[in-house]
Scaffold this motif. Structure first.
Motif, PDB file in Angstrom:
ATOM      1  N   LEU A  33       0.831  -1.212   0.000  1.00  0.00           N
ATOM      2  CA  LEU A  33       0.000   0.000   0.000  1.00  0.00           C
ATOM      3  C   LEU A  33       0.862   1.258   0.000  1.00  0.00           C
ATOM      4  O   LEU A  33       0.513   2.256  -0.648  1.00  0.00           O
ATOM      5  CB  LEU A  33      -0.945  -0.008   1.202  1.00  0.00           C
ATOM      6  N   TYR A  37       1.041   4.248  -2.839  1.00  0.00           N
ATOM      7  CA  TYR A  37       1.008   5.683  -2.534  1.00  0.00           C
ATOM      8  C   TYR A  37       2.197   6.402  -3.173  1.00  0.00           C
ATOM      9  O   TYR A  37       2.025   7.456  -3.799  1.00  0.00           O
ATOM     10  CB  TYR A  37       1.004   5.901  -1.020  1.00  0.00           C
ATOM     11  N   LYS A  62      -4.830   6.936  -1.010  1.00  0.00           N
ATOM     12  CA  LYS A  62      -3.824   5.873  -0.971  1.00  0.00           C
ATOM     13  C   LYS A  62      -2.997   5.954   0.315  1.00  0.00           C
ATOM     14  O   LYS A  62      -2.646   4.934   0.907  1.00  0.00           O
ATOM     15  CB  LYS A  62      -2.947   5.933  -2.210  1.00  0.00           C
ATOM     16  N   GLU A  64      -4.186   7.214   3.103  1.00  0.00           N
ATOM     17  CA  GLU A  64      -5.127   6.791   4.147  1.00  0.00           C
ATOM     18  C   GLU A  64      -5.203   5.265   4.223  1.00  0.00           C
ATOM     19  O   GLU A  64      -5.316   4.711   5.319  1.00  0.00           O
ATOM     20  CB  GLU A  64      -6.507   7.393   3.920  1.00  0.00           C
ATOM     21  N   ASP A  65      -5.141   4.588   3.081  1.00  0.00           N
ATOM     22  CA  ASP A  65      -5.124   3.123   3.074  1.00  0.00           C
ATOM     23  C   ASP A  65      -3.893   2.596   3.808  1.00  0.00           C
ATOM     24  O   ASP A  65      -3.979   1.646   4.592  1.00  0.00           O
ATOM     25  CB  ASP A  65      -5.141   2.576   1.640  1.00  0.00           C
ATOM     26  N   CYS A  69      -3.794   0.464   7.286  1.00  0.00           N
ATOM     27  CA  CYS A  69      -3.068  -0.801   7.386  1.00  0.00           C
ATOM     28  C   CYS A  69      -2.150  -0.803   8.613  1.00  0.00           C
ATOM     29  O   CYS A  69      -2.103  -1.785   9.350  1.00  0.00           O
ATOM     30  CB  CYS A  69      -2.259  -1.038   6.115  1.00  0.00           C
ATOM     31  N   TRP A  84     -10.001  -5.020   6.944  1.00  0.00           N
ATOM     32  CA  TRP A  84      -9.677  -4.538   5.597  1.00  0.00           C
ATOM     33  C   TRP A  84     -10.853  -4.765   4.647  1.00  0.00           C
ATOM     34  O   TRP A  84     -11.201  -3.885   3.855  1.00  0.00           O
ATOM     35  CB  TRP A  84      -8.424  -5.245   5.081  1.00  0.00           C
ATOM     36  N   ARG A  87     -13.603  -2.219   5.332  1.00  0.00           N
ATOM     37  CA  ARG A  87     -13.225  -0.895   4.808  1.00  0.00           C
ATOM     38  C   ARG A  87     -13.394  -0.851   3.288  1.00  0.00           C
ATOM     39  O   ARG A  87     -13.947   0.096   2.747  1.00  0.00           O
ATOM     40  CB  ARG A  87     -11.778  -0.585   5.200  1.00  0.00           C
ATOM     41  N   ARG A  88     -12.908  -1.865   2.579  1.00  0.00           N
ATOM     42  CA  ARG A  88     -13.028  -1.892   1.113  1.00  0.00           C
ATOM     43  C   ARG A  88     -14.492  -2.048   0.681  1.00  0.00           C
ATOM     44  O   ARG A  88     -14.907  -1.446  -0.311  1.00  0.00           O
ATOM     45  CB  ARG A  88     -12.200  -3.029   0.522  1.00  0.00           C
ATOM     46  N   TRP A  91     -16.052   1.265   0.889  1.00  0.00           N
ATOM     47  CA  TRP A  91     -15.569   2.112  -0.206  1.00  0.00           C
ATOM     48  C   TRP A  91     -16.285   1.768  -1.502  1.00  0.00           C
ATOM     49  O   TRP A  91     -16.764   2.651  -2.218  1.00  0.00           O
ATOM     50  CB  TRP A  91     -14.053   1.945  -0.365  1.00  0.00           C
TER      51      TRP A  91
END
Length: 130
Positions: A33, A37, A62, A64-65, A69, A84, A87-88, A91
């Motif tokens: 991740l 970013y 990115k 924030e992801d 994590c 995870w 969260r996804r 989104w």
């Protein structure tokens, strides 16, 4: 506008993500991740985004992801996967329910009748069609 509510969309996305990522090893790691970013900030991607969309890419999500994590790093691997996936799923549900170019199209439940038109013997033989 979508006919489903946010909670239903999240449940649908969660079910799908659990199939796609069956084990904790299937979710992206923090290093991956962070690399995503960093690659967002590379000049090549900046220029490509400026050319295609007229603006710089949004790299903050990115980051924030990556932060998310890192915040779940102390959890058990299965709990990390669950967090995870949730969260996804949220989104994706937000994205699905937001307005888009697909708002003008209705999803068909059945294919159109006689579409595409069947190929005839005449077309198969290569003779000119009248």
């Amino acid at each position: 506008m979508s006919k489903i509510d946010f909670k239903t969309a999240v449940h649908q996305e969660e079910a799908y993500l659990r199939l796609v990522h069956p084990t904790p090893d299937d979710i992206p790691g923090c290093i991956s991740l962070f690399d995503t970013y960093l690659s967002c900030n590379v000049i090549r991607n900046q220029v490509k985004s400026l050319y295609r969309y007229g603006e710089r890419p949004a790299c903050a999500p990115k980051l924030e992801d990556f932060k998310f994590c890192m915040s779940i790093k102390s959890l058990h691997p299965e709990e990390q996967r669950d967090a995870w996936i949730l969260r996804r799923a949220e989104w994706w549900a937000t994205r699905r329910l937001a307005r888009s170019s697909e708002d003008i199209w209705d999803i068909r439940k059945e294919p159109l009748v006689s579409f595409p038109k069947p190929i005839t013997e005449e077309q198969m033989s290569g003779r000119p069609i009248k």
